[in-house]
Design an enzyme around this catalytic site. Structure first.
Site, PDB file in Angstrom:
ATOM      1  N   GLU A 114      12.338  -4.442  -3.341  1.00 14.31           N
ATOM      2  CA  GLU A 114      11.628  -4.517  -4.243  1.00 14.31           C
ATOM      3  C   GLU A 114      12.407  -4.652  -5.727  1.00 14.31           C
ATOM      4  O   GLU A 114      12.408  -5.585  -6.397  1.00 14.31           O
ATOM      5  CB  GLU A 114      10.319  -3.688  -4.250  1.00 14.31           C
ATOM      6  CG  GLU A 114       9.462  -3.905  -5.610  1.00 14.31           C
ATOM      7  CD  GLU A 114       8.504  -2.797  -5.825  1.00 14.31           C
ATOM      8  OE1 GLU A 114       8.383  -1.566  -5.441  1.00 14.31           O
ATOM      9  OE2 GLU A 114       7.267  -3.190  -6.449  1.00 14.31           O
ATOM     10  N   GLU A 150      12.229   7.111 -15.222  1.00 15.62           N
ATOM     11  CA  GLU A 150      12.732   8.366 -14.922  1.00 15.62           C
ATOM     12  C   GLU A 150      13.247   8.475 -13.335  1.00 15.62           C
ATOM     13  O   GLU A 150      14.044   9.202 -13.141  1.00 15.62           O
ATOM     14  CB  GLU A 150      11.770   9.630 -14.922  1.00 15.62           C
ATOM     15  CG  GLU A 150      11.498   9.634 -16.701  1.00 15.62           C
ATOM     16  CD  GLU A 150      10.627   8.272 -17.345  1.00 15.62           C
ATOM     17  OE1 GLU A 150      10.182   7.888 -16.640  1.00 15.62           O
ATOM     18  OE2 GLU A 150      10.738   8.280 -18.457  1.00 15.62           O
ATOM     19  N   SER A 207      -1.646  -4.343  -6.227  1.00 17.47           N
ATOM     20  CA  SER A 207      -1.622  -5.515  -6.963  1.00 17.47           C
ATOM     21  C   SER A 207      -1.960  -6.671  -6.090  1.00 17.47           C
ATOM     22  O   SER A 207      -1.592  -6.775  -4.781  1.00 17.47           O
ATOM     23  CB  SER A 207       0.125  -5.853  -7.606  1.00 17.47           C
ATOM     24  OG  SER A 207       0.219  -4.716  -8.297  1.00 17.47           O
ATOM     25  N   GLY A 262       0.924  -1.171  -0.087  1.00 17.51           N
ATOM     26  CA  GLY A 262      -0.122   0.237   0.090  1.00 17.51           C
ATOM     27  C   GLY A 262       0.903   1.277  -0.237  1.00 17.51           C
ATOM     28  O   GLY A 262       0.915   1.828   1.027  1.00 17.51           O
ATOM     29  N   TYR A 263       1.561   1.729  -0.932  1.00 16.72           N
ATOM     30  CA  TYR A 263       2.132   2.985  -1.449  1.00 16.72           C
ATOM     31  C   TYR A 263       1.360   4.007  -2.132  1.00 16.72           C
ATOM     32  O   TYR A 263       0.959   4.834  -1.710  1.00 16.72           O
ATOM     33  CB  TYR A 263       3.502   2.388  -1.893  1.00 16.72           C
ATOM     34  CG  TYR A 263       4.750   1.939  -1.130  1.00 16.72           C
ATOM     35  CD1 TYR A 263       4.398   1.162  -0.137  1.00 16.72           C
ATOM     36  CD2 TYR A 263       6.003   2.662  -1.333  1.00 16.72           C
ATOM     37  CE1 TYR A 263       5.605   0.709   0.683  1.00 16.72           C
ATOM     38  CE2 TYR A 263       7.154   2.178  -0.555  1.00 16.72           C
ATOM     39  CZ  TYR A 263       6.763   1.411   0.598  1.00 16.72           C
ATOM     40  OH  TYR A 263       7.943   0.884   1.385  1.00 16.72           O
ATOM     41  N   SER A 264       1.219   3.475  -3.374  1.00 10.31           N
ATOM     42  CA  SER A 264       0.792   4.470  -4.347  1.00 10.31           C
ATOM     43  C   SER A 264      -0.822   5.079  -3.953  1.00 10.31           C
ATOM     44  O   SER A 264      -1.524   4.424  -3.621  1.00 10.31           O
ATOM     45  CB  SER A 264       0.499   3.909  -5.739  1.00 10.31           C
ATOM     46  OG  SER A 264       1.814   3.494  -6.127  1.00 10.31           O
TER      47      SER A 264
HETATM   48  C1  LIG Z   1       2.436  -3.511 -12.941  1.00 10.87           C
HETATM   49  C2  LIG Z   1       2.246  -2.472 -11.578  1.00 10.87           C
HETATM   50  C3  LIG Z   1       2.219  -2.958 -10.372  1.00 10.87           C
HETATM   51  C4  LIG Z   1       1.956  -2.064  -9.471  1.00 10.87           C
HETATM   52  N1  LIG Z   1       1.940  -2.439  -8.064  1.00 10.87           N
HETATM   53  C5  LIG Z   1       1.772  -1.648  -7.107  1.00 10.87           C
HETATM   54  C6  LIG Z   1       1.467  -1.999  -5.753  1.00 10.87           C
HETATM   55  O1  LIG Z   1       1.290  -3.417  -5.375  1.00 10.87           O
HETATM   56  N2  LIG Z   1       1.288  -1.209  -4.781  1.00 10.87           N
HETATM   57  C7  LIG Z   1       1.480   0.197  -5.111  1.00 10.87           C
HETATM   58  O2  LIG Z   1       1.473   0.892  -4.217  1.00 10.87           O
HETATM   59  N3  LIG Z   1       1.890   0.871  -6.251  1.00 10.87           N
HETATM   60  C8  LIG Z   1       1.924  -0.242  -7.329  1.00 10.87           C
HETATM   61  N4  LIG Z   1       2.140   0.380  -8.731  1.00 10.87           N
HETATM   62  C9  LIG Z   1       1.877   1.586  -8.737  1.00 10.87           C
HETATM   63  C10 LIG Z   1       3.549   2.198  -9.385  1.00 10.87           C
HETATM   64  O3  LIG Z   1       4.324   2.294  -8.046  1.00 10.87           O
HETATM   65  C11 LIG Z   1       3.294   3.558  -9.629  1.00 10.87           C
HETATM   66  O4  LIG Z   1       2.481   3.609 -11.101  1.00 10.87           O
HETATM   67  C12 LIG Z   1       4.587   4.356 -10.201  1.00 10.87           C
HETATM   68  O5  LIG Z   1       5.302   4.517  -8.912  1.00 10.87           O
HETATM   69  C13 LIG Z   1       4.444   5.637 -10.728  1.00 10.87           C
HETATM   70  O6  LIG Z   1       3.435   6.601 -10.466  1.00 10.87           O
HETATM   71  P1  LIG Z   1       2.239   7.071 -11.201  1.00 10.87           P
HETATM   72  O7  LIG Z   1       1.550   6.054 -11.862  1.00 10.87           O
HETATM   73  O8  LIG Z   1       1.340   7.723 -10.070  1.00 10.87           O
HETATM   74  O9  LIG Z   1       2.984   7.805 -12.247  1.00 10.87           O
HETATM   75  P2  LIG Z   1       3.421   9.581 -11.992  1.00 10.87           P
HETATM   76  O10 LIG Z   1       4.269   9.564 -10.840  1.00 10.87           O
HETATM   77  O11 LIG Z   1       2.154  10.213 -12.320  1.00 10.87           O
HETATM   78  O12 LIG Z   1       4.285   9.698 -13.342  1.00 10.87           O
HETATM   79  C14 LIG Z   1       3.785  10.011 -14.891  1.00 10.87           C
HETATM   80  C15 LIG Z   1       5.097  10.110 -15.442  1.00 10.87           C
HETATM   81  O13 LIG Z   1       5.664  11.339 -15.061  1.00 10.87           O
HETATM   82  C16 LIG Z   1       7.103  11.042 -14.776  1.00 10.87           C
HETATM   83  N5  LIG Z   1       7.664  11.772 -13.669  1.00 10.87           N
HETATM   84  C17 LIG Z   1       7.179  11.984 -12.541  1.00 10.87           C
HETATM   85  N6  LIG Z   1       7.886  12.529 -11.662  1.00 10.87           N
HETATM   86  C18 LIG Z   1       9.067  12.761 -12.271  1.00 10.87           C
HETATM   87  C19 LIG Z   1      10.339  13.248 -11.894  1.00 10.87           C
HETATM   88  N7  LIG Z   1      10.633  13.905 -10.776  1.00 10.87           N
HETATM   89  N8  LIG Z   1      11.370  13.295 -12.806  1.00 10.87           N
HETATM   90  C20 LIG Z   1      11.033  12.752 -14.141  1.00 10.87           C
HETATM   91  N9  LIG Z   1       9.997  12.405 -14.538  1.00 10.87           N
HETATM   92  C21 LIG Z   1       8.982  12.175 -13.561  1.00 10.87           C
HETATM   93  C22 LIG Z   1       6.958   9.258 -14.717  1.00 10.87           C
HETATM   94  O14 LIG Z   1       8.309   8.869 -14.931  1.00 10.87           O
HETATM   95  C23 LIG Z   1       6.040   8.978 -15.494  1.00 10.87           C
HETATM   96  O15 LIG Z   1       6.391   8.757 -16.730  1.00 10.87           O
HETATM   97  C24 LIG Z   1       2.090  -0.745  -9.700  1.00 10.87           C
HETATM   98  C25 LIG Z   1       2.376  -0.231 -10.971  1.00 10.87           C
HETATM   99  C26 LIG Z   1       2.475  -1.175 -11.980  1.00 10.87           C
HETATM  100  C27 LIG Z   1       2.683  -0.601 -13.391  1.00 10.87           C
END
Ligand SMILES: Cc1cc2nc3c(=O)[nH]c(=O)nc-3n(C[C@H](O)[C@H](O)[C@H](O)COP(=O)(O)OP(=O)(O)OC[C@H]3O[C@@H](n4cnc5c(N)ncnc54)[C@H](O)[C@@H]3O)c2cc1C
Length: 386
Positions: free
Chosen positions: A244, A371, A161, A127-129
């Site tokens: 992880e 990134e 997930s 439970g992070y995102s």
């Molecule tokens: C298959 C899968 C499984 C997952 N499972 C889990 C889970 O079990 N639990 C959980 O908590 N989360 C989970 N996640 C979520 C995952 O951790 C997030 O999707 C990830 O951290 C990116 O966050 P976001 O989707 O909010 O994208 P955003 O943070 O909104 O990013 C959007 C875009 O902006 C870019 N960006 C953002 N900030 C910066 C910066 N400072 N510099 C340059 N570029 C930047 C990113 O690289 C990306 O391209 C999962 C994701 C996937 C795809």
């Protein structure tokens, strides 16, 4: 015979005798979930390996491990590969939260949680995102308020997930809203089988999805289940992310399956599709691409082995970002190359290659985006200025 040779001989004999046929080759791998039924051989394999401490071979014996040295661990992995045995247990329990508790938890937390995790009792969600906190994780707003000897959790996590099949969840929560954002966060363990925790599936276009939203409405967590100290969750949570990433990168020897360097079968696979003459790929573009891919794969595997050999902890720190990223990019290049070689045969979502190509796009998002990894490498590994 040296001690390590003796260890190899006895390990080989034990594995030959105790690894059931149904736990060899590809197939089911347990990750602790109590709602997923295990095939009989898989259950037996898990039971035998956990009794020996080999589901988490490097953990101390008192917490369910076998206290193997790095060299012994490497021998065990080699011998498992030799007979094509599947890992007996995987998942966020043994690979993420277990190593974090082992490194940063209190003695009481280690005693209460680790032996069960090592036996595969309970599947763990992460439970992070949150809808407003992905890469900018420190902006998270899920709150935990102390009430007596419990915390009361309220808020929403997303992309959790497998949460629909999980028994527990480790959650990053805001415990001190008045402090600067990185300083008011804690990592807490939560039992998911309570009315205050609700799991809502997130449907994907494919119809199949491991994703969920996890909602907390006055959910309870024991106050003594905060790992690594109240308001210290940013440090603890980042260390868990290194476990992880190290798992993704195959270099987490504190878990069950890190250190299992996977050999390439790409030449045989490509040869099934590419135009051939006298056993050689005739298309020079595909041939050159495959050679480059194999060279990079070899470098990646050597790097994995070197990082494991140089480990001072059970999993690396910031190097995990570099190896995770190079591994993910390499896998994605393999997917692209295979589809290019398949030509029109790779069109549509019905082939395994196409599904893998789509699925593995997520490798540069999950566990921190490409990134974000590049930022960490620039700042923490290369020491470049902001
Ligand atoms: C298959 C899968 C499984 C997952 N499972 C889990 C889970 O079990 N639990 C959980 O908590 N989360 C989970 N996640 C979520 C995952 O951790 C997030 O999707 C990830 O951290 C990116 O966050 P976001 O989707 O909010 O994208 P955003 O943070 O909104 O990013 C959007 C875009 O902006 C870019 N960006 C953002 N900030 C910066 C910066 N400072 N510099 C340059 N570029 C930047 C990113 O690289 C990306 O391209 C999962 C994701 C996937 C795809």
């Amino acid at each position: 015979m040296s001690q390590i040779d003796e260890f190899r001989t006895s390990t080989r004999a034990w594995l030959e005798e105790n690894c059931p046929g149904g736990a060899r080759g590809s197939g089911q791998i347990p990750w602790g979930s109590s709602s997923i039924e295990l095939e009989p051989d898989v259950r037996l394999w898990l039971q035998r390996m956990s009794e020996r401490g080999w589901t988490v071979p490097t953990w101390p014996r008192e917490y369910g491990g076998a206290a193997l040295s790095r060299d012994e661990y490497t021998v065990l992995i080699d011998e498992l590969k030799r007979i094509n045995a599947r890992t007996p247990l995987t998942g966020r329990g043994v690979n993420y939260i277990g190593p974090t508790i082992l490194e940063l938890g209190s003695d009481d937390q280690k005693t209460r949680w680790l032996p069960g995790i090592a036996r595969g009792e309970g599947g763990w969600a992460m439970g992070y995102s949150e809808p407003g906190a992905g890469s900018d994780l420190a902006s998270l707003s899920c709150r935990a308020e102390l009430q007596g000897d419990h915390y009361l959790l309220n808020g929403r996590k997303t992309w959790t997930s497998d949460a629909m099949d999980c028994d527990y969840i480790f959650v990053l929560v805001r415990t001190s809203p008045d402090k600067p954002k990185h300083e008011g966060i804690s990592l807490v363990l939560v039992d998911m089988s309570q009315a205050g925790v609700q799991v809502r599936p997130i449907r994907l276009l494919s119809g199949a999805s491991p994703f969920n939203e996890t909602l907390f409405e006055d959910a309870l967590a024991r106050a003594d289940d905060v790992i690594g100290g109240v308001d210290n969750g940013w440090t603890v949570g980042k260390r868990l992310l290194q476990f992880e990433r190290s798992t993704h990168a195959g270099i987490n020897i504190s878990g069950s399956q890190g250190g299992r360097v996977v050999e390439s079968h790409m030449p045989e696979t490509i040869k099934r599709y590419a135009p051939m003459s006298a056993g050689r790929i005739t298309d020079p573009v595909i041939r050159a691409r495959l050679i480059r891919f194999e060279q990079n794969g070899h470098a990646q595997r050597l790097t994995q082995k070197r990082v494991i050999e140089e480990l001072e902890a059970r999993a690396p720190g910031y190097a995990s970002s570099a190896v995770k990223l190079s591994g993910a990019l390499h896998t994605q290049e393999g997917d692209e190359m295979l589809l290019a070689a398949m030509g029109t045969g790779g069109i549509g979502s019905e082939t395994e290659a196409t599904r893998a190509w789509l699925r593995q796009k997520a490798l540069t998002i999950a566990g921190g985006t490409k990134e974000v990894q590049l930022n960490i490498i620039a700042k923490r590994v290369l020491g470049l200025p902001d």
